[in-house]
Scaffold this active site. Structure first.
Site, PDB file in Angstrom:
ATOM      1  N   ASP A  13     -28.314 -34.941  12.467  1.00  0.00           N
ATOM      2  CA  ASP A  13     -28.728 -34.390  11.167  1.00  0.00           C
ATOM      3  C   ASP A  13     -28.743 -35.436  10.054  1.00  0.00           C
ATOM      4  O   ASP A  13     -28.490 -35.128   8.888  1.00  0.00           O
ATOM      5  CB  ASP A  13     -27.825 -33.206  10.764  1.00  0.00           C
ATOM      6  CG  ASP A  13     -27.831 -32.131  11.827  1.00  0.00           C
ATOM      7  OD1 ASP A  13     -28.898 -31.888  12.412  1.00  0.00           O
ATOM      8  OD2 ASP A  13     -26.771 -31.546  12.085  1.00  0.00           O
ATOM      9  N   LYS A  16     -33.564 -37.631  10.709  1.00  0.00           N
ATOM     10  CA  LYS A  16     -34.483 -38.286  11.649  1.00  0.00           C
ATOM     11  C   LYS A  16     -35.891 -37.714  11.548  1.00  0.00           C
ATOM     12  O   LYS A  16     -36.874 -38.430  11.654  1.00  0.00           O
ATOM     13  CB  LYS A  16     -33.965 -38.129  13.090  1.00  0.00           C
ATOM     14  CG  LYS A  16     -32.614 -38.764  13.318  1.00  0.00           C
ATOM     15  CD  LYS A  16     -32.082 -38.491  14.708  1.00  0.00           C
ATOM     16  CE  LYS A  16     -31.707 -37.059  14.977  1.00  0.00           C
ATOM     17  NZ  LYS A  16     -30.570 -36.558  14.182  1.00  0.00           N
ATOM     18  N   GLY A  40     -32.618 -30.019  15.572  1.00  0.00           N
ATOM     19  CA  GLY A  40     -33.292 -29.321  14.470  1.00  0.00           C
ATOM     20  C   GLY A  40     -33.713 -30.387  13.495  1.00  0.00           C
ATOM     21  O   GLY A  40     -32.865 -30.979  12.823  1.00  0.00           O
ATOM     22  N   HIS A  41     -34.989 -30.720  13.473  1.00  0.00           N
ATOM     23  CA  HIS A  41     -35.495 -31.797  12.632  1.00  0.00           C
ATOM     24  C   HIS A  41     -36.361 -31.200  11.524  1.00  0.00           C
ATOM     25  O   HIS A  41     -37.369 -30.558  11.801  1.00  0.00           O
ATOM     26  CB  HIS A  41     -36.307 -32.801  13.466  1.00  0.00           C
ATOM     27  CG  HIS A  41     -35.484 -33.510  14.501  1.00  0.00           C
ATOM     28  ND1 HIS A  41     -35.996 -34.406  15.396  1.00  0.00           N
ATOM     29  CD2 HIS A  41     -34.144 -33.460  14.760  1.00  0.00           C
ATOM     30  CE1 HIS A  41     -35.024 -34.872  16.163  1.00  0.00           C
ATOM     31  NE2 HIS A  41     -33.898 -34.295  15.807  1.00  0.00           N
ATOM     32  N   GLN A 223     -30.132 -35.648  18.148  1.00  0.00           N
ATOM     33  CA  GLN A 223     -28.670 -35.808  17.986  1.00  0.00           C
ATOM     34  C   GLN A 223     -28.335 -37.168  17.359  1.00  0.00           C
ATOM     35  O   GLN A 223     -29.067 -37.617  16.505  1.00  0.00           O
ATOM     36  CB  GLN A 223     -27.956 -35.614  19.336  1.00  0.00           C
ATOM     37  CG  GLN A 223     -28.040 -34.203  19.882  1.00  0.00           C
ATOM     38  CD  GLN A 223     -29.397 -33.855  20.482  1.00  0.00           C
ATOM     39  OE1 GLN A 223     -29.892 -34.570  21.333  1.00  0.00           O
ATOM     40  NE2 GLN A 223     -29.995 -32.749  20.084  1.00  0.00           N
TER      41      GLN A 223
END
Ligand code: GDP
Ligand code: IMO
Ligand code: MG
Length: 428
Positions: A13, A16, A40-41, A223
């Site tokens: 988080d 990225k 979750g991007h 990650q």
């Protein structure tokens, strides 16, 4: 300009998605090489906000080919729903390529993830419950189901039966759950086969040919370094290799092709799920970072644990990834503090330690040694160059660079594409 890797330098988080999207307009391919929809991007384009889980963030750049490499674990239901969600918003997803060697997350992998966590009780990892660990476990145990298996019904049936043999014993005898019927799983998986077929390709060949043709390939990590199965805070990690080496195995590209490794580094630290976190804050500063930084999980909606910047971790990320650059994100979130503590070393059982200890016991005892840096109060979200930043913000960035061991080549001052200060180009 050969291949670049962009990865998380902390516990995920870091931003990225934003960084990848920013480069997406200038590269030919964006490749996910590990993880799955545990990621979750977030990408903000103008007034539009996208949350990507499995698809590479390059999917939002029309000239770029998004690739899901062999090292990724693919939940076919999530894949199709993410694609249709983007299509409904007018995003063209037709260029997507998926490796036939990528492993599928099956419904039983998700079940096993959830029951294992429940069984661990207070020792749980706090996984995202997306079946990531059990799918990689099946891969390593050689009972995994790959994307290509969807196109041979008889093989698929045999493989699902083999995978369920032991799992059903565990589910019924240990976890007190109902057995899962192989035929039903096969039927569900076959239901996805035709919809996915058009995307399946020999991605290793395509990427290597592209590199031979001087195309620019960007590998987007999920990650982060400290969640790496080998180099992270084991066992409180994910089940893949987000570190730079993972890009080679997870996409079938040799290390000689990679010229730049960019670590995405938040100006403070966050973590989701269980595990050690030396600079974690339990006071109003932690709450302020969470609120101002919007630190809530994109995948699970869980509040992120927040703490000050940890230079020991940043140095470690430089070492295990061979970082050439940092992209420092969320500097704007720190605006308003009179003084900002930065962890420069740990104290472990009375001794000062400069490097991340390899021993889990030592790391669990690590207490941060803080240096106080002067803060700033001016709004920095409109800054376009380094010199636009207040002197104390400049000094904060320079101090972090000095402590972290690689140049900070870009700074995020807001979530939008254009809220970025570029110092050195990543593409030269
Ligand atoms: P990822 O998993 O590494 O892609 O990061 P996430 O998307 O989970 O979390 C990063 C969050 O920070 C997202 O909400 C981004 O929109 C936001 N973000 C990224 N860069 C910046 C920045 O420089 N400033 C601010 N304020 N927000 C940012
Ligand atoms: P992005 O790509 C932050 C964490 C989970 C849990 C551990 C194992 O958005 O940075 P898993 O479901 O992978 O087996 O969970 O890893 N985790 C993440 N934390 N960002 C992520 O992804 C994460 N993906 C997994 O919270 O502690
Ligand atoms: Mg995220």
């Amino acid at each position: 300009m050969p291949a670049l890797v962009l990865l998380g330098a902390q516990w995920g988080d870091e931003g990225k998605g934003k960084a990848t999207d920013l480069l997406g307009g200038s590269v030919d391919y964006v490749v996910r090489y590990q993880g799955g929809n545990n990621a979750g991007h977030t990408v903000v384009v103008g007034d539009q906000k996208y949350a990507l889980h499995l698809l590479p963030s390059g999917i939002l750049s029309p000239g770029c080919t998004p690739v899901i490499g062999n090292g990724v674990v693919v939940d076919p239901a999530v894949l199709l729903s993410e694609l249709s969600g983007l299509n409904e918003r007018g995003v063209d997803t037709s260029k997507l390529l998926i490796s036939g060697n990528a492993h599928l997350i099956t419904p039983y992998n998700i079940t096993v993830d959830k029951v294992t966590e429940r069984f661990l009780g207070k020792r749980k990892i706090g996984t995202t419950g997306r079946g990531i660990g059990p799918t990689y476990a099946d891969k390593i145990n050689r009972v995994g189901i790959r994307v290509q298996d969807l196109y041979d019904e008889s093989i698929l049936h045999q493989k699902v039966e083999a995978a369920l043999d032991v799992k059903n014993q565990l589910l019924t005898k240990l976890y007190n759950r109902r057995a899962i019927e192989a035929g039903q799983v096969v039927e569900e998986l076959l239901g996805y086969a035709e919809q996915i077929k058009g995307y399946v390709a020999d991605t290793t060949l395509i990427l290597n040919n592209a590199l031979d043709d001087d195309k620019v390939v960007l590998f987007e990590g999920g990650q982060g370094t400290l969640l790496d199965i080998d180099h992270g805070t084991y066992p409180f990690v994910t089940s893949s290799n987000p570190t730079a080496g993972g890009a080679c195995t997870g996409a079938g590209v040799g290390p000689t092709k990679i010229s730049r490794v960019i670590g995405i580094l938040k100006a403070y630290t966050t973590r989701v799920g269980a595990g050690p976190f030396p600079t974690e804050l339990f006071d109003k500063d932690g709450e302020a970072l969470r609120t101002i930084g919007g630190e809530r999980g994109v995948t699970t909606g869980r509040d992120r644990r927040c703490g000050w910047f940890d230079a020991v971790i940043a140095r470690y990320a430089t070492r295990v990834n061979g970082l050439t650059d940092f992209f420092l994100t969320k500097l704007d979130v720190l605006t308003g503090w009179e003084q900002i503590p930065v962890c420069v070393a740990y104290e472990i059982d009375g001794k000062r330690v400069e490097e991340l200890p390899y021993s889990q016991t030592d790391f669990h005892h690590a207490k941060p040694v803080y240096e106080m840096l002067p803060g700033w109060s001016e709004d920095i979200t409109k800054a376009k160059s380094f010199s636009d930043l207040p002197k104390n913000a400049q000094a904060y960035v320079k101090a972090l660079e000095e402590m972290s061991g690689a140049p900070i080549s870009a700074i995020g001052v807001g979530p939008g594409r254009d809220e970025t200060i570029e110092i050195n180009s990543f593409l030269s």
